[in-house]
Design a protein around this motif. Sequence first.
Motif, PDB file in Angstrom:
ATOM      1  N   PHE A  43       0.825  -1.204   0.000  1.00 34.28           N
ATOM      2  CA  PHE A  43       0.000   0.000   0.000  1.00 34.28           C
ATOM      3  C   PHE A  43       0.859   1.253   0.000  1.00 34.28           C
ATOM      4  O   PHE A  43       0.475   2.279  -0.587  1.00 34.28           O
ATOM      5  CB  PHE A  43      -0.941   0.004   1.208  1.00 34.28           C
ATOM      6  CG  PHE A  43      -2.160  -0.845   1.025  1.00 34.28           C
ATOM      7  CD1 PHE A  43      -3.043  -0.600  -0.018  1.00 34.28           C
ATOM      8  CD2 PHE A  43      -2.426  -1.898   1.877  1.00 34.28           C
ATOM      9  CE1 PHE A  43      -4.174  -1.375  -0.204  1.00 34.28           C
ATOM     10  CE2 PHE A  43      -3.551  -2.692   1.695  1.00 34.28           C
ATOM     11  CZ  PHE A  43      -4.428  -2.431   0.659  1.00 34.28           C
ATOM     12  N   SER A  44       2.021   1.197   0.632  1.00 32.30           N
ATOM     13  CA  SER A  44       2.935   2.337   0.617  1.00 32.30           C
ATOM     14  C   SER A  44       3.438   2.594  -0.799  1.00 32.30           C
ATOM     15  O   SER A  44       3.529   3.756  -1.244  1.00 32.30           O
ATOM     16  CB  SER A  44       4.115   2.080   1.558  1.00 32.30           C
ATOM     17  OG  SER A  44       3.684   1.944   2.896  1.00 32.30           O
ATOM     18  N   LEU A  45       3.762   1.528  -1.519  1.00 30.17           N
ATOM     19  CA  LEU A  45       4.196   1.672  -2.911  1.00 30.17           C
ATOM     20  C   LEU A  45       3.091   2.270  -3.771  1.00 30.17           C
ATOM     21  O   LEU A  45       3.334   3.156  -4.605  1.00 30.17           O
ATOM     22  CB  LEU A  45       4.622   0.306  -3.466  1.00 30.17           C
ATOM     23  CG  LEU A  45       6.058  -0.124  -3.232  1.00 30.17           C
ATOM     24  CD1 LEU A  45       6.271  -1.554  -3.731  1.00 30.17           C
ATOM     25  CD2 LEU A  45       7.036   0.815  -3.934  1.00 30.17           C
ATOM     26  N   ILE A  46       1.874   1.780  -3.584  1.00 27.81           N
ATOM     27  CA  ILE A  46       0.739   2.283  -4.368  1.00 27.81           C
ATOM     28  C   ILE A  46       0.550   3.774  -4.128  1.00 27.81           C
ATOM     29  O   ILE A  46       0.395   4.563  -5.075  1.00 27.81           O
ATOM     30  CB  ILE A  46      -0.538   1.504  -4.014  1.00 27.81           C
ATOM     31  CG1 ILE A  46      -0.440   0.060  -4.532  1.00 27.81           C
ATOM     32  CG2 ILE A  46      -1.773   2.193  -4.595  1.00 27.81           C
ATOM     33  CD1 ILE A  46      -1.560  -0.835  -4.056  1.00 27.81           C
ATOM     34  N   CYS A  47       0.574   4.184  -2.881  1.00 29.48           N
ATOM     35  CA  CYS A  47       0.406   5.609  -2.544  1.00 29.48           C
ATOM     36  C   CYS A  47       1.557   6.446  -3.074  1.00 29.48           C
ATOM     37  O   CYS A  47       1.362   7.575  -3.543  1.00 29.48           O
ATOM     38  CB  CYS A  47       0.275   5.781  -1.034  1.00 29.48           C
ATOM     39  SG  CYS A  47      -1.250   5.113  -0.342  1.00 29.48           S
ATOM     40  N   THR A  48       2.771   5.900  -3.016  1.00 28.82           N
ATOM     41  CA  THR A  48       3.940   6.624  -3.523  1.00 28.82           C
ATOM     42  C   THR A  48       3.825   6.863  -5.020  1.00 28.82           C
ATOM     43  O   THR A  48       4.090   7.964  -5.521  1.00 28.82           O
ATOM     44  CB  THR A  48       5.229   5.840  -3.218  1.00 28.82           C
ATOM     45  OG1 THR A  48       5.357   5.668  -1.804  1.00 28.82           O
ATOM     46  CG2 THR A  48       6.449   6.582  -3.747  1.00 28.82           C
ATOM     47  N   VAL A  49       3.403   5.826  -5.753  1.00 28.31           N
ATOM     48  CA  VAL A  49       3.266   5.949  -7.205  1.00 28.31           C
ATOM     49  C   VAL A  49       2.189   6.976  -7.557  1.00 28.31           C
ATOM     50  O   VAL A  49       2.354   7.794  -8.464  1.00 28.31           O
ATOM     51  CB  VAL A  49       2.931   4.575  -7.825  1.00 28.31           C
ATOM     52  CG1 VAL A  49       2.534   4.728  -9.291  1.00 28.31           C
ATOM     53  CG2 VAL A  49       4.121   3.635  -7.696  1.00 28.31           C
ATOM     54  N   ILE A  50       1.080   6.953  -6.826  1.00 30.33           N
ATOM     55  CA  ILE A  50      -0.041   7.834  -7.149  1.00 30.33           C
ATOM     56  C   ILE A  50       0.238   9.290  -6.767  1.00 30.33           C
ATOM     57  O   ILE A  50      -0.034  10.221  -7.537  1.00 30.33           O
ATOM     58  CB  ILE A  50      -1.327   7.349  -6.447  1.00 30.33           C
ATOM     59  CG1 ILE A  50      -1.757   5.991  -7.019  1.00 30.33           C
ATOM     60  CG2 ILE A  50      -2.457   8.370  -6.609  1.00 30.33           C
ATOM     61  CD1 ILE A  50      -2.942   5.381  -6.303  1.00 30.33           C
ATOM     62  N   TYR A  51       0.795   9.494  -5.570  1.00 27.79           N
ATOM     63  CA  TYR A  51       0.854  10.846  -5.021  1.00 27.79           C
ATOM     64  C   TYR A  51       2.213  11.536  -5.158  1.00 27.79           C
ATOM     65  O   TYR A  51       2.313  12.734  -4.860  1.00 27.79           O
ATOM     66  CB  TYR A  51       0.457  10.819  -3.545  1.00 27.79           C
ATOM     67  CG  TYR A  51      -0.981  10.402  -3.334  1.00 27.79           C
ATOM     68  CD1 TYR A  51      -2.026  11.215  -3.752  1.00 27.79           C
ATOM     69  CD2 TYR A  51      -1.283   9.177  -2.744  1.00 27.79           C
ATOM     70  CE1 TYR A  51      -3.347  10.829  -3.574  1.00 27.79           C
ATOM     71  CE2 TYR A  51      -2.605   8.782  -2.557  1.00 27.79           C
ATOM     72  CZ  TYR A  51      -3.630   9.610  -2.976  1.00 27.79           C
ATOM     73  OH  TYR A  51      -4.929   9.222  -2.802  1.00 27.79           O
ATOM     74  N   SER A  52       3.241  10.826  -5.600  1.00 29.72           N
ATOM     75  CA  SER A  52       4.552  11.478  -5.723  1.00 29.72           C
ATOM     76  C   SER A  52       4.547  12.698  -6.644  1.00 29.72           C
ATOM     77  O   SER A  52       5.158  13.716  -6.323  1.00 29.72           O
ATOM     78  CB  SER A  52       5.596  10.464  -6.199  1.00 29.72           C
ATOM     79  OG  SER A  52       5.895   9.541  -5.185  1.00 29.72           O
ATOM     80  N   PRO A  53       3.868  12.648  -7.802  1.00 29.96           N
ATOM     81  CA  PRO A  53       3.894  13.832  -8.680  1.00 29.96           C
ATOM     82  C   PRO A  53       2.939  14.937  -8.256  1.00 29.96           C
ATOM     83  O   PRO A  53       2.887  15.985  -8.902  1.00 29.96           O
ATOM     84  CB  PRO A  53       3.466  13.257 -10.052  1.00 29.96           C
ATOM     85  CG  PRO A  53       3.487  11.784  -9.903  1.00 29.96           C
ATOM     86  CD  PRO A  53       3.226  11.497  -8.465  1.00 29.96           C
ATOM     87  N   TYR A  54       2.169  14.720  -7.205  1.00 26.10           N
ATOM     88  CA  TYR A  54       1.143  15.709  -6.839  1.00 26.10           C
ATOM     89  C   TYR A  54       1.771  16.976  -6.249  1.00 26.10           C
ATOM     90  O   TYR A  54       2.734  16.920  -5.500  1.00 26.10           O
ATOM     91  CB  TYR A  54       0.181  15.117  -5.816  1.00 26.10           C
ATOM     92  CG  TYR A  54      -0.798  16.142  -5.282  1.00 26.10           C
ATOM     93  CD1 TYR A  54      -1.910  16.531  -6.039  1.00 26.10           C
ATOM     94  CD2 TYR A  54      -0.594  16.743  -4.043  1.00 26.10           C
ATOM     95  CE1 TYR A  54      -2.797  17.481  -5.564  1.00 26.10           C
ATOM     96  CE2 TYR A  54      -1.483  17.702  -3.551  1.00 26.10           C
ATOM     97  CZ  TYR A  54      -2.581  18.068  -4.321  1.00 26.10           C
ATOM     98  OH  TYR A  54      -3.453  19.017  -3.850  1.00 26.10           O
TER      99      TYR A  54
END
Length: 280
Positions: A142-153
């Motif tokens: 779940f940490s990876l998923i959140c990192t992928v989604i929110y890193s460019p935000y």
Amino acid sequence: MGGCRKYWWTNLIYVNNYVIDDETCMGWSWYLANDMQFYIISPLILLPFNVFAGAACGVVFIAASTAAIWVVDVNHEYSAQAALPFAPPPKDANFTKNLYVPSYTRIGPYVLGLFAGYLLYKTSCKLRIPKAINILGWFLSFSLICTVIYSPYTDGQSHMLSIKESAAYFSFHRTGWGLAMSWIIVSCCTGHGGWINELLSWSGFIPLSRLTYCAYLIHPLIMTTFYMCRRELTYFTQFELIYLFLGHMTMTYGLSFIVSLVFEAPMMGLEKAVFRKGGK
């Protein structure tokens, strides 16, 4: 439509037609070429003389893909936040052809999927995972998923990624997502998924899952037809987006059901009849 008339044959031999011409017919079918290319080279990972050789080959593919993405992005200066109005401009406008579509940028998740499938096959989905390891695996996934989604935000210019940071994101985000998905699949298939496995195993998903290929082909046509027929500009609100999403999804799966009955189901039945006859 000139590209469609000229390069229609690329769809038949699974050549990535979008890289050749971005005006080809059914331009979104480019991923079918990627998938077929991955399928062709998969024996290099699944059928070597020993497990370590196959794993090493898969790691080489992932490492080569990661390095290629990094080099391409740094040379062309593509930003992971390109959709933002204040993102730094790239050297050219060929992001789709150079970095989004090519198969070498997308092989990482496929290789991880092969690893996960091979593990489940060899263990007959009876892998024992200690509770602490299972909890840690879910947390990391779940940490990876959140990192992928929110890193460019970013809500402004306070969190703009540099070119090297964008290159790092492009190099690892798909493989990271694939790694998270692989853990979820392995954990659920071996009985360690809990309520998430129960949700994903809901029988209501089965009919929809059998229509996904037709939906993949039809969905862009539905959206294109809808927007091309509009006579006024769209004012996007949350309600508008939810309404359009539900409408497009309903139309897509409704038409996919008809197309599947007319084309896909008869061909699958014919295929079974031919192979069954050959087997006798």
